[in-house]
Design an enzyme around this catalytic site. Structure first.
Site, mmCIF file in Angstrom:
data_model
loop_
_atom_site.group_PDB
_atom_site.id
_atom_site.type_symbol
_atom_site.label_atom_id
_atom_site.label_comp_id
_atom_site.label_asym_id
_atom_site.label_seq_id
_atom_site.Cartn_x
_atom_site.Cartn_y
_atom_site.Cartn_z
ATOM 1 N N LYS A 127 43.847 38.353 62.937
ATOM 2 C CA LYS A 127 43.480 40.126 61.841
ATOM 3 C C LYS A 127 44.903 40.138 61.525
ATOM 4 C CE LYS A 127 40.174 42.389 60.002
ATOM 5 N NZ LYS A 127 38.486 41.556 59.581
ATOM 6 N N ASP A 167 40.171 43.025 53.264
ATOM 7 C CA ASP A 167 39.175 43.740 54.197
ATOM 8 C C ASP A 167 39.448 45.788 53.678
ATOM 9 O OD1 ASP A 167 38.222 43.131 57.085
ATOM 10 O OD2 ASP A 167 38.615 45.477 57.120
HETATM 11 N N1 GLU Z 1 38.010 40.783 56.311
HETATM 12 C C1 GLU Z 1 36.234 39.546 55.814
HETATM 13 C C2 GLU Z 1 35.457 39.506 58.057
HETATM 14 O O1 GLU Z 1 35.719 40.752 58.430
HETATM 15 C C3 GLU Z 1 37.069 38.531 55.789
HETATM 16 C C4 GLU Z 1 38.146 37.583 55.740
HETATM 17 C C5 GLU Z 1 38.521 35.964 55.389
HETATM 18 O O2 GLU Z 1 38.000 35.920 54.470
HETATM 19 O O3 GLU Z 1 39.316 35.887 55.528
HETATM 20 O O4 GLU Z 1 35.454 38.837 58.318
#
Ligand code: GLU
Length: 445
Positions: A127, A167
């Site tokens: 992340k 996100d």
């Molecule tokens: N931000 C999204 C999550 O919390 C998607 C992450 C992604 O697609 O890599 O899973």
């Protein structure tokens, strides 16, 4: 009672001070892993398995200088936490929000390990993000920030190493600017980001995927209990990508959605949210929710928080972490809620989750219920690798199969350890088992 679990939780709190959200995520996961840890305590302890699980493989923190429209230089902080690559390249979004700090990114990265494992697809957990606030910034300012952010991040990511995505605060516009700068710096067109625009390697149905997936898993769970979402009253929090597409799919399945919210206030529309209007206000015009009541005088706008006070059958928190506390859970139960499914990451506090479960509310935790977004990101990676793009129907039907399979996986895992119906325990154990067997196979790395 596994003392190893207690020891590791204590160490995490001591070694990572001032990171309450990270402590909360670790505590919630490790507490539910107790039955598995107890069966393997000697081996896990010798291998320091839990210590390796709670320590990111790598965390990167960097300066992001950019110039605003007045010629003033601004400085934000950028982060990428590469948490666990046992089952695939690091995968997870980039959050752009003033509340972002290392602890927030670590909690999200830790959750992502288990969520990504549950999709059944080969993606590790990561992340990133920044305390930059895209709200109120011009397109040029957002581009300046994104280019500066990527000028540092590009050194650490790649289609086979780490694949960031959107996100909170990072949507199609930001991904476009980030992708353009990566391509320029690396001199290479590759699937390094997901959530891309359709003309340059994005996947159909990725935008809808988190919200649609949330409804697919909720519907499957209800079906297995002889129920359906059709005809149910639903309250949703949030008005971003997840909330909007959750409302869309809930309405398609015959539910009545009566609320949504943003950081300023919330809407109650007893006749059902008008989705085209909401999309126009939030996606096209980037306006405040007060515009909704201006257009629909029979709806109510309230400042602050409050969607959980509305009587409903199903509650879908789709805004942000810890937005549903114990008092909210009590209100929901008093008003007869039967189902809570999390579209956001960790939107319920531990106390709220415990209260809902104790009152026999079906509770689907975010790492299972919102996994449709990242699962579809993995499908975008597959399409990029084979240099093809699939139809909307093909991606959507794969997403549906993944969410249905995911429900049965967490349901079985909960039952296997004597916690039938506890989807928090089921999701944590099922996600953990795959990661652990991959970690064990790869030795001490
Ligand atoms: N931000 C999204 C999550 O919390 C998607 C992450 C992604 O697609 O890599 O899973």
């Amino acid at each position: 009672m596994s003392s190893y679990v207690n020891e590791v939780i204590e160490r995490v709190i001591k070694e990572n001070p001032n990171e309450p959200e990270f402590h909360q995520a670790v505590r919630e996961v490790l507490e539910s892993l107790r039955p598995v840890v107890e069966l393997n305590e000697d081996q896990y302890r010798r291998d320091a398995l839990l210590e390796r699980l709670v320590n990111p493989e790598r965390q990167i923190k960097f300066r992001v200088p950019w110039i605003d429209d007045n010629g003033q230089v601004r400085v934000n902080t950028g982060y990428r936490v590469q948490f666990n690559s046992a089952i695939g390249p690091y995968k997870g979004g980039l959050r752009l929000h003033p509340s972002v700090n290392l602890g927030i990114i670590k909690f999200l990265g830790f959750e992502q390990i288990f969520k990504n494992s549950l999709t059944g697809l080969p993606i590790g957990g990561g992340k990133g993000g920044s305390d930059f606030d895209p709200k109120g910034k011009s397109d040029r300012e957002v581009m300046a920030f994104c280019q500066s952010f990527m000028s540092e991040l590009f050194k650490y990511i790649g289609a086979d190493t780490d694949v960031p995505a959107g996100d909170i605060g990072t949507g199609a516009r930001e991904i476009g600017f980030l992708f353009g700068q990566y391509k320029r710096l690396k001199g290479c067109f590759e699937g390094v980001l997901t959530g891309k625009g359709l003309p340059y390697g994005g996947s159909l149905a990725r935008t809808e995927a988190t919200g649609y997936g949330l409804l697919y898993i909720t519907e499957e769970m209800l079906k297995c209990h002889g129920q359906s979402i059709e005809g149910k009253t639903v309250v949703v929090s949030g008005a971003g990508n997840v909330a909007i597409h959750a409302i869309e799919k809930a309405q398609q399945l015959g539910a009545k959605v009566v609320t949504c919210s943003d950081s300023n206030g919330w809407i109650y529309d007893p006749d059902g949210i008008k989705l085209d209007l909401l999309k126009d206000i939030k996606i096209t015009k980037r306006q405040r929710l007060t515009e909704y009541t201006n257009a629909v005088p029979s709806s109510e706008y309230h400042e602050g928080k409050g969607v959980w006070s509305i009587k409903c059958d199903v509650a879908l928190p789709c805004a942000t972490q810890n937005e549903l506390g114990l008092d909210d859970a009590k209100l929901l139960v008093a008003n007869g809620v039967t189902t809570v499914a999390e579209g956001a990451n960790m939107p319920s506090t531990i106390e709220a989750t415990e209260y809902l479960k104790a009152n026999n509310v079906f509770f689907l935790p975010g790492k299972a219920a919102n996994a449709g977004g990242v699962a579809t990101s993995a499908l975008e990676m597959s399409q990029n690798s084979e240099r093809l793009s699939w139809s909307f129907e093909e991606v959507d039907s794969k997403l549906k199969d993944i969410m249905i399979g995911l429900y049965h996986n967490i349901d079985r895992a909960a039952e296997k350890y004597g916690f039938k119906g506890d989807y928090v325990v089921g999701a944590n154990i099922a996600g953990f088992e795959k990661v652990v067997s991959a970690m064990n196979a790869q030795g001490i790395v």
